[in-house]
Enzyme design. Structure first.
Site, short mmCIF file in Angstrom:
data_model
loop_
_atom_site.label_atom_id
_atom_site.label_comp_id
_atom_site.label_asym_id
_atom_site.label_seq_id
_atom_site.Cartn_x
_atom_site.Cartn_y
_atom_site.Cartn_z
CB CYS A 148 1.62 -8.33 -0.57
SG CYS A 148 -0.07 -7.78 -0.99
CB CYS B 99 0.02 -5.96 1.55
SG CYS B 99 -0.77 -7.57 1.03
CG ASP B 100 3.48 -4.68 1.88
OD1 ASP B 100 2.77 -4.32 3.08
OD2 ASP B 100 4.00 -5.05 2.26
#
Length: 311
Positions: free
Chosen positions: A133, A136-137
């Site tokens: 992701c 997300c990261d």
């Protein structure tokens, strides 16, 4: 205590939320069960550009708007990991880790999850440089070098997102051309931060015990193996259906995708399947929403038919 509803929807992604909207608008009692935040994979998507009505919209923002719409007629949302479904004909029992639900109709909208490479180092360095992701990261890799594995829409769109944060994105693809939509390809090839390694597979992820330091790559044509240094690897090689809880119902194919017709009906009356969990060629927000509308309306029609048969 058993919680009773007309309709239990398993999954609160775009398909599940649309089913909730249609079914609750028909004055049915509805609950959406999900193991995480409503919106599903939309919450992990930076910009959505292929959903009608929006030139571009952030995934989490679209998820919030859909949730507000889906609950406006009384549909409920509850946390729960579904463990199994019992079919009792006119009613079904949905077993979860937080209690049981009884319903006349069950709509399965559990979607799919990222497929793993299944190579050494992948599990060991999950969360330590291995990610599925970018939204997300990606921020953890600012001004660093990352690798993206895959050649479809997810890989290239997330690679483009990462290019705004990192120093370089190296896309490794097992074929000699991308499968992503042409609009993504055009942007990727024009992006000076994006490089491409063709006809190659990542065979191992290396690290120092604390974080990823590089990957081993094998060229499919020459058989030659090389080492590429990297700070992170983002993997987008497809999806697998989240259907393990429904195997007892025998509604899936050999790969785990649920088989349903164009009315979203499975082989069991009163159980429907929609969205990315289906045996389907195109898995998009638009198709999930379409499936959800059909299933939500058919839930009402099915319950009406049962009521009519009593009279």
């Amino acid at each position: 205590m058993m919680k009773e509803f007309d309709v239990v929807i398993i999954g609160a992604g775009p398909g599940g939320m649309t089913s909730a909207l249609y079914a609750s608008r028909a004055n049915l009692s509805v609950v959406m069960l999900d193991r995480g935040l409503y919106g599903g994979q939309m919450n992990n998507t930076a910009a959505i550009e292929n959903y009608t009505g929006f030139k571009s919209v952030m995934g989490p923002d679209l998820a919030k708007d859909m949730y507000k719409s889906s609950t406006q007629f009384g549909a409920k949302y509850a946390y729960g990991v579904v463990e199994s479904i019992e079919d009792h004909g006119r009613y079904k029992i949905v077993h979860t880790d937080s209690g049981d639900y009884q319903a006349t109709v069950v709509i399965i909208a559990t979607g799919s999850k990222n497929r793993k490479l299944g190579i050494p180092g992948e599990n060991e360095y999950a969360g330590k440089g291995v990610s599925y992701c970018a939204v997300c990261d990606g921020n953890f890799f600012r001004n660093k070098k990352v690798i993206v594995v895959g050649g479809g829409n997810s890989a290239i769109s997330e690679g483009l997102y990462l290019s705004h944060l990192v120093a370089q994105v190296v896309v490794i693809h097992r074929r000699d051309q991308l499968r992503a939509d042409k609009v993504y390809q055009k942007r990727a090839f024009a992006n000076p931060k994006m490089k491409f390694v063709w006809n190659s597979n990542v065979t191992k992820i290396n690290g120092d015990g604390k974080k990823v330091t590089g990957v081993e790559v094998r060229n499919k044509k020459t058989g030659k193996t090389s080492h590429l240094t990297t700070d992170g690897i983002f993997i987008y090689i497809g999806n697998v259906p989240m259907t393990s809880a429904f195997k007892n119902l025998k509604i899936t194919d050999a790969k785990g995708w649920i088989k349903s017709n164009d009315q979203m009906e499975t082989r069991i009356p009163g159980i429907y399947a929609i969205g990315d969990v289906r045996e389907n060629q195109l898995r998009q927000i638009a198709t999930a929403v379409g499936d959800g509308g059909i299933a939500g309306q058919n839930a009402y029609e099915y319950i009406q038919s049962l009521n009519d048969s009593k009279n």
